[in-house]
Scaffold this motif. Structure first.
Motif, PDB file in Angstrom:
ATOM      1  N   ASP A  10       0.790  -1.228   0.000  1.00 46.34           N
ATOM      2  CA  ASP A  10       0.000   0.000   0.000  1.00 46.34           C
ATOM      3  C   ASP A  10       0.824   1.281   0.000  1.00 46.34           C
ATOM      4  O   ASP A  10       0.294   2.345  -0.302  1.00 46.34           O
ATOM      5  CB  ASP A  10      -1.038   0.014   1.130  1.00 46.34           C
ATOM      6  CG  ASP A  10      -0.492  -0.441   2.456  1.00 46.34           C
ATOM      7  OD1 ASP A  10       0.680  -0.844   2.522  1.00 46.34           O
ATOM      8  OD2 ASP A  10      -1.252  -0.400   3.434  1.00 46.34           O
TER       9      ASP A  10
ATOM     10  N   GLY B 168      -3.202   3.610  -8.439  1.00 50.36           N
ATOM     11  CA  GLY B 168      -4.398   4.204  -7.852  1.00 50.36           C
ATOM     12  C   GLY B 168      -4.821   5.502  -8.521  1.00 50.36           C
ATOM     13  O   GLY B 168      -6.005   5.834  -8.567  1.00 50.36           O
TER      14      GLY B 168
ATOM     15  N   SER C 197     -10.278   2.033  -6.475  1.00 48.23           N
ATOM     16  CA  SER C 197      -9.106   2.232  -5.621  1.00 48.23           C
ATOM     17  C   SER C 197      -9.405   1.796  -4.183  1.00 48.23           C
ATOM     18  O   SER C 197      -8.609   1.101  -3.550  1.00 48.23           O
ATOM     19  CB  SER C 197      -8.682   3.698  -5.664  1.00 48.23           C
ATOM     20  OG  SER C 197      -7.497   3.886  -4.959  1.00 48.23           O
ATOM     21  N   THR C 198     -10.565   2.168  -3.677  1.00 48.96           N
ATOM     22  CA  THR C 198     -10.974   1.782  -2.326  1.00 48.96           C
ATOM     23  C   THR C 198     -11.115   0.267  -2.221  1.00 48.96           C
ATOM     24  O   THR C 198     -10.668  -0.342  -1.241  1.00 48.96           O
ATOM     25  CB  THR C 198     -12.301   2.477  -1.946  1.00 48.96           C
ATOM     26  OG1 THR C 198     -12.101   3.892  -2.003  1.00 48.96           O
ATOM     27  CG2 THR C 198     -12.766   2.076  -0.567  1.00 48.96           C
TER      28      THR C 198
ATOM     29  N   ARG D   8      -7.696  -1.315  -2.062  1.00 46.35           N
ATOM     30  CA  ARG D   8      -7.082  -1.068  -0.747  1.00 46.35           C
ATOM     31  C   ARG D   8      -7.691  -1.999   0.310  1.00 46.35           C
ATOM     32  O   ARG D   8      -6.984  -2.479   1.203  1.00 46.35           O
ATOM     33  CB  ARG D   8      -7.220   0.385  -0.337  1.00 46.35           C
ATOM     34  CG  ARG D   8      -6.322   1.290  -1.145  1.00 46.35           C
ATOM     35  CD  ARG D   8      -6.219   2.683  -0.556  1.00 46.35           C
ATOM     36  NE  ARG D   8      -5.344   3.496  -1.350  1.00 46.35           N
ATOM     37  CZ  ARG D   8      -4.020   3.438  -1.324  1.00 46.35           C
ATOM     38  NH1 ARG D   8      -3.436   2.580  -0.541  1.00 46.35           N
ATOM     39  NH2 ARG D   8      -3.297   4.231  -2.071  1.00 46.35           N
ATOM     40  N   GLN D   9      -8.975  -2.263   0.210  1.00 52.37           N
ATOM     41  CA  GLN D   9      -9.619  -3.189   1.149  1.00 52.37           C
ATOM     42  C   GLN D   9      -9.076  -4.606   0.970  1.00 52.37           C
ATOM     43  O   GLN D   9      -8.845  -5.324   1.944  1.00 52.37           O
ATOM     44  CB  GLN D   9     -11.135  -3.165   0.970  1.00 52.37           C
ATOM     45  CG  GLN D   9     -11.774  -1.892   1.483  1.00 52.37           C
ATOM     46  CD  GLN D   9     -13.257  -1.790   1.143  1.00 52.37           C
ATOM     47  OE1 GLN D   9     -13.784  -2.531   0.316  1.00 52.37           O
ATOM     48  NE2 GLN D   9     -13.929  -0.838   1.785  1.00 52.37           N
TER      49      GLN D   9
ATOM     50  N   VAL E 268      -6.098  -5.329  -0.166  1.00 46.55           N
ATOM     51  CA  VAL E 268      -4.729  -5.294   0.363  1.00 46.55           C
ATOM     52  C   VAL E 268      -4.762  -5.457   1.878  1.00 46.55           C
ATOM     53  O   VAL E 268      -4.023  -6.264   2.447  1.00 46.55           O
ATOM     54  CB  VAL E 268      -4.010  -3.977  -0.034  1.00 46.55           C
ATOM     55  CG1 VAL E 268      -2.709  -3.812   0.745  1.00 46.55           C
ATOM     56  CG2 VAL E 268      -3.727  -3.944  -1.527  1.00 46.55           C
ATOM     57  N   THR E 269      -5.631  -4.704   2.541  1.00 42.46           N
ATOM     58  CA  THR E 269      -5.742  -4.768   4.002  1.00 42.46           C
ATOM     59  C   THR E 269      -6.122  -6.181   4.447  1.00 42.46           C
ATOM     60  O   THR E 269      -5.540  -6.727   5.393  1.00 42.46           O
ATOM     61  CB  THR E 269      -6.785  -3.749   4.509  1.00 42.46           C
ATOM     62  OG1 THR E 269      -6.372  -2.444   4.105  1.00 42.46           O
ATOM     63  CG2 THR E 269      -6.933  -3.803   6.009  1.00 42.46           C
TER      64      THR E 269
END
Length: 153
Positions: free
Chosen positions: A96, A105, A113-114, A117-118, A120-121
């Motif tokens: 990230d 991104g 993009s969100t 990122r979710q 990735v988390t």
């Protein structure tokens, strides 16, 4: 007092030559600038795609190594025997803040993009083969979408 037709013809011809010369002197560099601008844009985009695919390949390589390790085959780098596949895998998922991921991104919608990122988390908090595969598939899909939008490939 009338001008000699020969002088009028010479003046008109000279004026036409001057206008044509000026036009070509202005248009040619402008056209070359346009071609150069498109070439640089294509080079930049191609470099971005290469960077993104390389970053994705790093995750995939670490996943392959981790999958082999998790099936009971402990792999390590002989130059660093304390390094395990699991540590490599977790480090590979820590994307990230990596430049290649951040730059991707910029070319995605806020929603996409969100969503990435979710993923990735989730992959970082629960580093499983399934989560990593889902992350890889989604990043690859977004790279392909951008590549198609840019009409490259």
């Amino acid at each position: 007092m009338a001008m000699d037709p020969l002088i009028v013809t010479a003046l008109v011809g000279g004026a036409a030559g001057l206008v044509t010369g000026l036009a070509s002197a202005l248009v040619t560099p402008w056209a070359q600038w346009g071609v150069e601008k498109r070439r640089k844009k294509l080079e930049h985009r191609t470099a971005k795609l290469k960077q993104w695919k390389s970053g994705l390949n790093d995750i995939d390589s670490a996943l392959t190594k981790y999958r082999t390790w998790s099936e009971g085959n402990v792999l390590y780098d002989p130059s660093d025997p304390f390094e395990t596949a699991e540590e490599d895998f977790k480090r590979a998922l820590d994307i990230d803040a990596r430049p290649w991921f951040l730059s991707l991104g910029h070319y995605l919608s806020d929603c996409k993009s969100t969503a990435l990122r979710q993923l990735v988390t989730r992959a970082q908090s629960t580093p499983t083969v399934e989560n990593a595969n889902e992350l890889i598939r989604n990043i690859a899909s977004e790279i392909l979408t951008v590549e198609k939008q840019w009409k490259i490939g």
